[in-house]
Design an enzyme around this catalytic site. Structure first.
Site, short mmCIF file in Angstrom:
data_model
loop_
_atom_site.label_atom_id
_atom_site.label_comp_id
_atom_site.label_asym_id
_atom_site.label_seq_id
_atom_site.Cartn_x
_atom_site.Cartn_y
_atom_site.Cartn_z
N TYR A 405 0.67 -1.33 0.05
CA TYR A 405 0.01 0.06 0.09
C TYR A 405 0.79 1.45 0.03
CZ TYR A 405 0.08 -0.20 5.19
OH TYR A 405 0.34 -0.28 6.70
N GLU A 406 0.12 2.40 -0.13
CA GLU A 406 0.94 3.68 -0.34
C GLU A 406 1.51 3.59 -1.82
OE1 GLU A 406 0.07 6.19 1.22
OE2 GLU A 406 -0.33 5.31 3.48
N GLY A 407 1.30 2.90 -2.71
CA GLY A 407 1.78 2.58 -3.96
C GLY A 407 2.84 1.47 -3.88
#
Length: 598
Positions: A405-407
């Protein structure tokens, strides 16, 4: 390389082409007494409120996470990064970084915390109207409201703009009617407020503030996950859900600016939380290794175990050096923007955007350092690590999400190079001139002059790392401009260069920190910090050569390839180090302290 920088001159990505001085960076050893008191308050909350409730958090019992958020709010800890006018504490970036580090051991609860104070609150601070800020921020800061962030859909993850959720204006023009679904939404089970992205008329990607009690908003069941089981993760469904037109967040059609800018800060915070968790994990490994007796001695006396403990510490220390370096750069840049008339929120937003390249690097290196640490902590524990009786298994499972997550880390690697090249094309960053200088240097005889002074070999190694990155990236960019290479379809090359860039940034950050510590009183003898630096640069040199070779061989051939490989060899010549002995020196300190002691 260009002249040495003044304290406030470093721009985003400029570490590649400009040298910094040790006196111009900030290191965690410089935290002041007030900051340390705040850290102790956070640690007390961690040990008195969060860790004793680990089992309740894991099983989402007794509404525990929302109640803990409310207790944090009572201490002011949900608004440390928020303006005082809304009830926040308005603390500096370094203090907020320290708070994230201190909360790192909180496991799945860090997800609930980070989703609320980060991607849940920051879009309103950054892009909200004054009315929206006045209405929501005080209640988010005092814990009355809890926030969630709805971006991902079944058909859109990294490609966020492929979202299908629609927002169509009602006949009376008072509401947008939402239809669609979002998935993997952290805090969804207890959130009162959702930051939602939808396409107005099916094409204008826009952000909205959506309240939980809106008609037609329903939730899926709690997701069954590999790790972070203690965090609420559900799907969110919208069926003709009315959202008042005044709840549009930012400008219509500009939702991507909200999504991507909120993620810059999220990536930075994720690194801080990851490192805090990693320090806690390596401490459990050290203590178990000291207690576990095999063949009549503690297993901490074995070289194979000492290697693991030392390498865990090296990865934490090097990434932490980069983390606080960027933290202070963001604080200085924020102060600069505020001095020029920007509001607190605008200044924070612009500072994070300025160092978006560095934030992507930190997200990758922080999450991968944590992954290495929890894996080796489990290994040190042996069979007990595989058992759910201890904490190693849970930490191992919980850590895995950070690379997604968060890219994803793959996306962040690609982004770091893409943003670097875009800055160069816009003229914000001159990498053409330095890259050309490297090409001219390759055509000349190598200099046999020896560097002199403290850390001379390490300083030369870092300067050479910069040349290696410029040579490889410059050659690839040149071929692309000539139409001989399409980097969009050559992700492997970009990943190679991204890893070179990360190694460079961490190597320089570690060097500057160790050099600064040489004039201070550190927690351990300077020889131990020197050992960390030498091992990191020794290993980074080998990685730099490998990644550079792989990239060059992917797009060059013949004389060009031979010339560049010779150049790469010239720029990766740091003297071989006795890493076994250096790691043992570090391990001895950790084992004697019975904890992560740096």
């Amino acid at each position: 390389m260009e002249a040495v920088l003044s304290k406030t001159a470093l721009q985003g990505g400029e570490f590649l082409i400009k040298d910094s001085r040790a006196e111009d960076i900030f290191i965690p050893e410089e935290l002041n007494e007030e900051q340390m008191m705040i850290r102790e308050m956070v640690r007390d909350f961690l040990h008195n409120e969060i860790l004793p409730n680990s089992e309740k958090i894991e099983h989402q019992e007794d509404n525990i996470s929302p109640r803990l958020l409310e207790k944090m709010a009572a201490l002011g800890l949900l608004g440390t990064h928020m303006p005082e006018v809304y009830g926040g504490m308005q603390l500096d970036t370094n203090t907020n970084t320290l708070i994230g580090d201190a909360l790192g051991p909180a496991g799945a609860f860090t997800v609930s915390y980070a989703a609320h104070i980060g991607i849940g609150m920051l879009p309103i601070l950054y892009f909200g109207t004054e009315e929206q800020k006045d209405k929501y921020l005080p209640r988010l800061i005092n814990g009355e409201l809890k926030a969630a962030y709805c971006l991902t859909e079944p058909g859109s993850g990294s490609d966020a703009l492929a979202a299908k959720t629609r927002a169509d204006l009602s006949a009376d023009g008072k509401n947008y009617l939402f239809n669609g679904q979002k998935m993997w939404i952290s805090n969804a089970g207890f959130a009162d407020l959702f930051i939602v992205f939808a396409k107005i008329d099916g094409d204008k990607f826009t952000g909205f503030i959506v309240e939980r009690d809106s008609a037609g908003l329903t939730l899926g069941a709690e997701e069954k996950k590999l790790g972070i089981k203690g965090s609420s993760t559900r799907q969110v469904f919208f069926e003709n859900t009315p959202v008042p037109v005044e709840n549009v967040l930012g400008k219509i059609g500009k939702g991507h600016l909200i999504a991507f800018n909120a993620l810059n800060t999220g990536r930075f915070k994720l690194c801080a939380l990851s490192l805090g968790g990693a320090k806690y994990s390596v401490t459990t490994a050290i203590r178990y290794a000291n207690e576990r007796i095999q063949f009549g001695v503690p297993i901490s006396s074995f070289g194979a175990i000492q290697y693991k403990l030392a390498e865990q510490a090296i990865r934490i220390f090097s990434t932490e050096s980069a983390l606080f370096r960027v933290s202070n750069l963001m604080e200085l840049k924020k102060q600069e923007f505020e001095a020029n008339g920007a509001s607190f929120g605008e200044a924070e937003l612009k500072a994070a955007e300025e160092y978006a390249i560095e934030c992507s690097i930190l997200k990758v290196t922080g999450s991968e350092a944590l992954d290495y640490v929890v894996d080796e902590t489990l290994q040190v524990h042996g069979g007990m690590g595989f058992s759910e009786e201890g904490t190693a298994a849970r930490a191992y499972r919980d850590a895995r999400i950070n690379r997604i997550y968060e890219g994803t880390n793959e996306i962040n690697r690609l982004l770091s190079i893409d943003m670097l090249l875009k800055r160069a094309m816009k003229g914000a960053l001159d990498i053409v001139g330095p890259a050309w200088q490297v090409q001219k240097e390759l055509a000349s005889m190598p200099s046999f002059e020896k560097e002199e002074g403290l850390y001379a070999e390490e300083k030369k190694a870092v300067k050479d790392f910069k040349k290696a990155v410029l040579m490889v990236a410059g050659a690839a960019a040149k071929l692309q401009m000539e139409g001989k290479l399409d980097l969009k379809n050559e992700q492997e090359i970009i990943m190679n260069v991204a890893d070179m860039l990360s190694d460079l940034f961490l190597a320089e950050s570690t060097l500057l920190r160790v050099e600064k510590l040489a004039g201070m009183q550190g927690k351990v003898k300077q020889e131990v910090y020197d050992a960390i630096l030498k091992v990191f640069i020794h290993d980074a040199t080998l990685r730099m050569n490998k990644n550079g070779t792989d990239a060059l061989a992917s797009f060059a051939e013949g004389d060009l390839l031979r010339t560049m490989l010779m150049g790469l060899k010239r720029f990766t010549k740091y003297p071989a180090q006795n890493v076994k002995t250096l790691r043992r020196e570090l391990a001895d300190v950790l084992i004697a302290a019975n904890e992560y002691a740096l």
